[in-house]
Motif scaffolding. Sequence first.
Motif, short mmCIF file in Angstrom:
data_model
loop_
_atom_site.label_atom_id
_atom_site.label_comp_id
_atom_site.label_asym_id
_atom_site.label_seq_id
_atom_site.Cartn_x
_atom_site.Cartn_y
_atom_site.Cartn_z
N ALA A 104 3.36 0.46 1.64
CA ALA A 104 2.24 1.22 1.10
C ALA A 104 2.79 2.50 0.51
N ILE A 105 2.32 2.86 -0.67
CA ILE A 105 2.82 4.03 -1.40
C ILE A 105 1.64 4.82 -1.93
N CYS A 106 1.75 6.13 -1.87
CA CYS A 106 0.74 6.98 -2.50
C CYS A 106 1.44 7.96 -3.43
N ILE A 112 -2.70 4.68 -5.18
CA ILE A 112 -2.24 4.01 -3.97
C ILE A 112 -1.92 2.55 -4.24
N VAL A 114 -0.50 -0.98 -2.31
CA VAL A 114 -0.32 -1.60 -1.00
C VAL A 114 0.31 -2.98 -1.18
N HIS A 135 -3.83 6.99 5.97
CA HIS A 135 -2.52 7.64 6.03
C HIS A 135 -2.04 7.98 4.62
N GLU A 136 -2.18 7.03 3.70
CA GLU A 136 -1.73 7.27 2.32
C GLU A 136 -2.61 8.30 1.62
N HIS A 139 -1.66 11.80 2.53
CA HIS A 139 -0.53 12.34 1.76
C HIS A 139 -1.02 13.01 0.48
N GLU A 188 5.06 13.02 7.36
CA GLU A 188 4.60 11.74 7.89
C GLU A 188 3.76 11.93 9.13
N ALA A 191 0.45 13.21 8.00
CA ALA A 191 -0.37 12.16 7.39
C ALA A 191 -0.95 11.22 8.43
N LEU A 224 7.77 0.58 7.05
CA LEU A 224 6.88 1.73 7.19
C LEU A 224 7.28 2.64 8.34
#
Length: 250
Positions: A104-106, A112, A114, A135-136, A139, A188, A191, A224
């Motif tokens: 998963a990236i933001c 975002i 996933v 969580h993302e 961020h 992290e 987040a 992750l």
Amino acid sequence: MNAAAALFAGLLFACGMAGAQVPESGRVQELSFSAEEVASTVEDRYIDRMVELAAAGRLDDDRALLARLQTIGAGLIRAAVALKPEAVAWQWEFHTTSDTDVDAICMAGGKILVGSAFVRQLALNDGELATLLAHEIAHAVAEHHRETLSEALFLNRYPAVPLEVVMERLESDVSVQIRLSKLSSLQESEADQLGMVLAHRAGWPAADMVSFYRKLSDGDQLALVAGAYPASASRLSMAKGMALLFQSSR
């Protein structure tokens, strides 16, 4: 503003930095670049990534998961905007990819991505998926990308170079990445906690949040929980503690 706060604000101004606070935690950030500048620069790379994935047939190829992300994400965005009103103007987007390198990236500004394989591997129910998304989103709300780029500029004492140059140096210079590892770990953890607050305010049960972090702890070989992320056992303990706080505040 007391004298100490005024002096701190003056020093930030003198150094060309803006002071900001992370929602909920109140942690002070030193930010060298404007939110608009970061979002604009990151967007170009974001578009390149989306085009690359689409050309490979790996973008939004799981329509059912995409629909889940969009439905769950809508409530989380409302919770995020309540904490950070300016986020209402961001162009939020949710996408999926079958690229197995992506969990998963933001990106700055609420973009975002996933990984569908990651979601299947953890067998996430909606509440657990909401925890991952929160969580993302956290961020983005905390503007961690903007903070990281600002810190990279400061650590390397770069001259007044374009943000794009700082980003390229950050991506290619391992020594800089190592020096930023403490900040990354802090972000992290932040987040994790802020994400749980967002998920709670969006109405998701704390039990699902704890379950998500338990699944990460059980499969700590997953991407992750590697690298800059805090130890999986610590994340699970944090989740349990936050869940108790939510219960006591009812």
